[in-house]
Design a protein around this motif. Structure first.
Motif, short mmCIF file in Angstrom:
data_model
loop_
_atom_site.label_atom_id
_atom_site.label_comp_id
_atom_site.label_asym_id
_atom_site.label_seq_id
_atom_site.Cartn_x
_atom_site.Cartn_y
_atom_site.Cartn_z
N VAL A 86 -37.00 93.21 186.82
CA VAL A 86 -37.78 93.66 187.97
C VAL A 86 -39.06 92.82 188.11
N ALA A 87 -39.69 92.49 186.98
CA ALA A 87 -40.90 91.68 187.01
C ALA A 87 -40.64 90.31 187.63
N GLU A 88 -39.50 89.72 187.32
CA GLU A 88 -39.14 88.42 187.91
C GLU A 88 -39.05 88.53 189.43
N LEU A 89 -38.43 89.60 189.93
CA LEU A 89 -38.28 89.78 191.37
C LEU A 89 -39.63 89.98 192.04
N TRP A 90 -40.48 90.79 191.45
CA TRP A 90 -41.79 91.05 192.04
C TRP A 90 -42.67 89.80 192.05
N LEU A 91 -42.60 89.02 190.97
CA LEU A 91 -43.41 87.80 190.92
C LEU A 91 -42.95 86.78 191.96
N GLY A 92 -41.67 86.77 192.27
CA GLY A 92 -41.16 85.84 193.26
C GLY A 92 -41.78 86.04 194.63
N ASP A 93 -42.32 87.24 194.88
CA ASP A 93 -42.92 87.53 196.18
C ASP A 93 -44.39 87.12 196.26
N VAL A 94 -45.04 86.87 195.13
CA VAL A 94 -46.49 86.68 195.15
C VAL A 94 -46.94 85.35 194.56
N THR A 95 -46.04 84.54 194.05
CA THR A 95 -46.42 83.24 193.50
C THR A 95 -45.38 82.20 193.84
N ALA A 96 -45.84 80.96 193.98
CA ALA A 96 -44.93 79.86 194.31
C ALA A 96 -44.27 79.28 193.08
N PHE A 97 -44.64 79.72 191.89
CA PHE A 97 -44.10 79.15 190.66
C PHE A 97 -42.70 79.68 190.39
N ASP A 98 -41.82 78.78 189.95
CA ASP A 98 -40.44 79.14 189.67
C ASP A 98 -40.31 79.96 188.39
N ALA A 99 -39.14 80.61 188.25
CA ALA A 99 -38.86 81.38 187.05
C ALA A 99 -38.70 80.45 185.85
N LEU A 100 -38.82 81.02 184.65
CA LEU A 100 -38.71 80.24 183.42
C LEU A 100 -37.26 79.84 183.16
N PRO A 101 -37.05 78.69 182.50
CA PRO A 101 -35.68 78.29 182.18
C PRO A 101 -35.06 79.13 181.06
N ASN A 102 -35.91 79.73 180.22
CA ASN A 102 -35.42 80.55 179.10
C ASN A 102 -35.52 82.04 179.43
N THR A 103 -34.53 82.80 179.00
CA THR A 103 -34.51 84.23 179.25
C THR A 103 -35.62 84.91 178.46
N PRO A 104 -36.42 85.77 179.09
CA PRO A 104 -37.45 86.51 178.35
C PRO A 104 -36.81 87.34 177.24
N LYS A 105 -37.56 87.56 176.16
CA LYS A 105 -36.98 88.26 175.02
C LYS A 105 -37.97 89.25 174.43
N THR A 106 -37.46 90.13 173.58
CA THR A 106 -38.30 91.01 172.77
C THR A 106 -38.36 90.44 171.36
N MET A 107 -39.50 90.65 170.69
CA MET A 107 -39.71 90.12 169.34
C MET A 107 -40.25 91.22 168.44
N SER A 108 -39.85 91.18 167.19
CA SER A 108 -40.50 92.02 166.20
C SER A 108 -41.83 91.39 165.83
N ARG A 109 -42.64 92.10 165.10
CA ARG A 109 -43.93 91.55 164.67
C ARG A 109 -43.73 90.31 163.80
N ALA A 110 -42.78 90.37 162.90
CA ALA A 110 -42.52 89.22 162.02
C ALA A 110 -42.03 88.03 162.82
N GLU A 111 -41.18 88.27 163.81
CA GLU A 111 -40.68 87.18 164.66
C GLU A 111 -41.82 86.57 165.47
N TRP A 112 -42.73 87.41 165.95
CA TRP A 112 -43.89 86.90 166.70
C TRP A 112 -44.74 86.01 165.82
N SER A 113 -44.97 86.42 164.59
CA SER A 113 -45.78 85.62 163.65
C SER A 113 -45.14 84.26 163.42
N LYS A 114 -43.85 84.27 163.17
CA LYS A 114 -43.14 83.02 162.87
C LYS A 114 -43.10 82.09 164.08
#
Length: 458
Positions: A83-111
Motif C-alpha cells: 500500500v505504501a508503494e501505491l501511495w508514494l507513487g501519487d506524491v513523488t516522481a521517484f521510481d520504486a526500489l529494484p529490491n523488494t522491501p523486507k522485514t528484519m530481526s534485530r540481529a539481521e539489522w545489526s549485521k
C-alpha cells in the motif's frame, strides 16, 4: 594491566573496568567479551582492526529478548509495504526500489548495517590507536623505547579491538531501538527498505493508535527515504564522506589521557566513565570539522524534511497519521540512549537541528511548483537547496517559478563575480591586442625584411 586481566592475575575488577568503558559488566557477558578479545588479538597481531568483533557483539545483543516474526505478522508488513508503494507513487516522481522491501530481526539489522557503521567509526578508531602508541612512545624511558616500538602493532591492536567491541555494543543497542533502515537518518542500507517488526511493535505501544496504521505510516517513511537515496545516487556518498571527513579530524587529547591515568583509582571507575562520556578526551572541533559538520547537518535536514513532507502527503488517507508523525518527531528530537552513545563514541550527533525549517521549505516549494519540480532538485548536488534557501524559502520559490516561465534566473553573487572576472580578462586581452597593433608601425604597414628574407607567413 590488560595482560593481567586476561590471565586472571590482576586485582582490578574486570566488571568495573568494563562498565567504565561502556561494555557489559555482568559475569556471563564479560566472560564472552574477554574470549572475543583474546580471539581478536590472536587474529590481528598486525595491528589491524577486526570489525568482525563488532558484528559478533551487535548480533549477540540483538538476539537477546528476540521475538520471532510469525507468518501472519510478516504478511501484514508485506501488505503495508504494498500500500505504501501505491501511495508514494501519487506524491513523488521517484521510481520504486529494484529490491523488494523486507522485514528484519534485530540481529539481521545489526549485521546488514554494520559495514556503514565501521566505515564511519574507523577514522576515530585509528586516532585512538595512534594516541595510545604516541603516549607510550613519548613517555617511556629511553631504555624501553625500542621494546615499545616493536610492540606498536600489538598496542594498536589492543586499542582497535577495544573500540570495535564498544562499537558492537552501540550498534547492538541501536538494533533494539531502530524501527527501519533509514530510522537514524543516514543511508545504512543501499537500495533496500526494511522494517524491524519487534521494534515497530514497541514503537506503537501506548499510543492508542491501531497497529496497522503505525505499520503503514512507518512503511511509507522508510520507502520514501530509500527511494530518495536510490534516485539521487550522489547523495549517499556525499553524506558518508561528510561524516568520515568530520571523523578524520578527531584527535585524542593525549595530555588528558596522561592526567587521567596518573590519578586513576581502579576501585572508582565512575571517574573514568565520566571522562570517556563527557567528550573531554576529544579536543575542540577544527575549522575544517565545523565546515564538514555544517554541510552534513544541512544535508540531513534537507533529507529528513523532504521525507516528512512526502510522507505527510502520502498518508492523508490515514486517520491517525498526524499522531504517528508527532511521535516520530518527538522521538527523533531526543534520540535514544544508543544513538547518544554513538555520538559519544564518534563525537558526532546525527540528528539535524534545522529539520522543521527544512520541512517548511520543502512544503512551500511543493505548493508553488509541484512535486515533480521539487524532486528534480535532487538530480544534481548543484541544484539542491542550501542553508540560505532554508533561511529564505521565498527566494528559492521565486527562482523556481521564474525557471518554469522560461525566464533567466537572477544572477547570484558567484555569477556576478564570475562575469566581472571574465569581463576584466577580455578587456586586458583587447588592450594587449591594441598595443600590438600600435607597435607594428605608424602607417599600419609591416616590414617584410631584406630581399633575402623569406616572405612572411600569412
Amino acid at each position: 594491566m590488560i595482560r593481567d586481566i586476561l590471565s586472571g592475575k590482576s586485582g582490578v575488577d574486570p566488571s568495573q573496568l568494563a562498565g567504565a568503558a561502556g561494555l557489559p559488566s555482568d559475569p556471563a557477558s564479560l566472560q564472552a567479551m574477554m574470549m572475543q578479545f583474546q580471539k581478536a588479538m590472536q587474529q590481528n597481531s598486525d595491528g589491524s582492526i577486526n570489525w568482525e568483533t563488532s558484528v559478533e557483539q551487535a548480533v549477540q545483543i540483538g538476539r537477546k529478548d528476540a521475538v520471532s516474526t510469525t507468518p501472519a505478522d510478516r504478511a501484514q508488513f508485506e501488505q503495508a509495504f504494498h500500500v505504501a508503494e501505491l501511495w508514494l507513487g501519487d506524491v513523488t516522481a521517484f521510481d520504486a526500489l529494484p529490491n523488494t522491501p523486507k522485514t528484519m530481526s534485530r540481529a539481521e539489522w545489526s549485521k546488514a548495517t554494520m559495514p556503514v557503521w565501521t566505515e564511519l567509526a574507523e577514522p576515530v578508531a585509528m586516532s585512538i590507536s595512534t594516541a595510545l602508541t604516541n603516549v607510550l612512545t613519548e613517555q617511556a624511558p629511553e631504555q624501553f623505547r625500542d621494546m615499545i616500538g616493536q610492540a606498536t602493532r600489538m598496542i594498536r591492536g589492543i586499542g582497535g579491538t577495544m573500540f570495535a567491541m564498544q562499537l558492537g555494543q552501540v550498534v547492538g543497542q541501536l538494533s533494539t531501538e531502530a524501527v527501519s533502515g533509514g530510522d537514524v537518518g543516514i543511508p545504512l542500507l543501499e537500495d533496500q527498505a526494511a522494517l524491524v517488526p519487534q521494534n515497530v511493535t514497541a514503537f506503537g505501544e501506548g499510543l492508542d493508535i491501531p497497529v496497522d496504521q503505525v505499520q503503514l505510516y512507518l512503511a511509507v517513511r522508510e520507502l520514501a527515504h530509500a527511494r530518495l537515496f536510490r534516485h539521487a545516487r550522489w547523495l549517499r556518498l556525499h553524506v558518508l564522506s561528510s561524516i568520515t571527513a568530520f571523523a578524520r579530524g578527531i584527535h585524542i587529547d593525549t595530555d588528558a589521557i596522561e592526567e587521567i591515568a596518573s590519578g586513576f583509582d581502579p576501585s572508582n571507575p565512575e571517574e573514568l566513565r565520566e571522562a570517556m562520556t563527557n567528550g573531554s578526551l576529544i579536543p575542540p572541533k577544527t575549522e575544517a570539522q565545523n565546515a564538514a559538520l555544517e554541510r552534513l547537518e544541512t544535508t540531513l535536514a534537507l533529507v529528513e524534511g523532504w521525507v516528512d513532507v512526502v510522507t505527510a502527503a502520502a498518508t492523508v488517507r490515514l486517520p491517525k497519521a498526524n499522531a504517528v508523525a508527532e511521535t516520530v518527531r518527538r522521538r527523533r528530537a531526543t534520540g535514544g540512549p544508543a544513538e547518544q552513545a554513538f555520538g559519544t563514541l564518534v563525537g558526532l550527533e546525527l540528528r539535524p537541528r534545522r529539520l522543521r525549517e527544512a520541512a517548511a521549505m520543502w512544503q512551500k516549494v511543493t505548493d508553488a511548483v509541484g512535486a515533480s519540480a521539487r524532486d528534480d532538485l535532487w538530480r544534481h548536488p548543484d541544484l539542491v537547496p542550501t542553508a540560505a534557501d532554508i533561511d529564505d524559502p521565498a527566494g528559492l520559490v521565486r527562482r523556481l517559478e521564474a525557471a518554469e516561465r522560461g525566464e533567466a534566473p537572477e544572477p547570484d553573487e558567484f555569477d556576478v563575480a564570475l562575469e566581472d572576472l571574465l569581463r576584466t580578462a577580455q578587456e586586458e586581452t583587447d588592450d594587449r591586442g591594441t598595443t600590438s597593433d600600435d607597435d607594428s608601425g605608424t602607417d599600419g604597414s609591416r616590414s617584410t625584411g631584406s630581399d633575402e628574407d623569406p616572405p612572411p607567413v600569412p
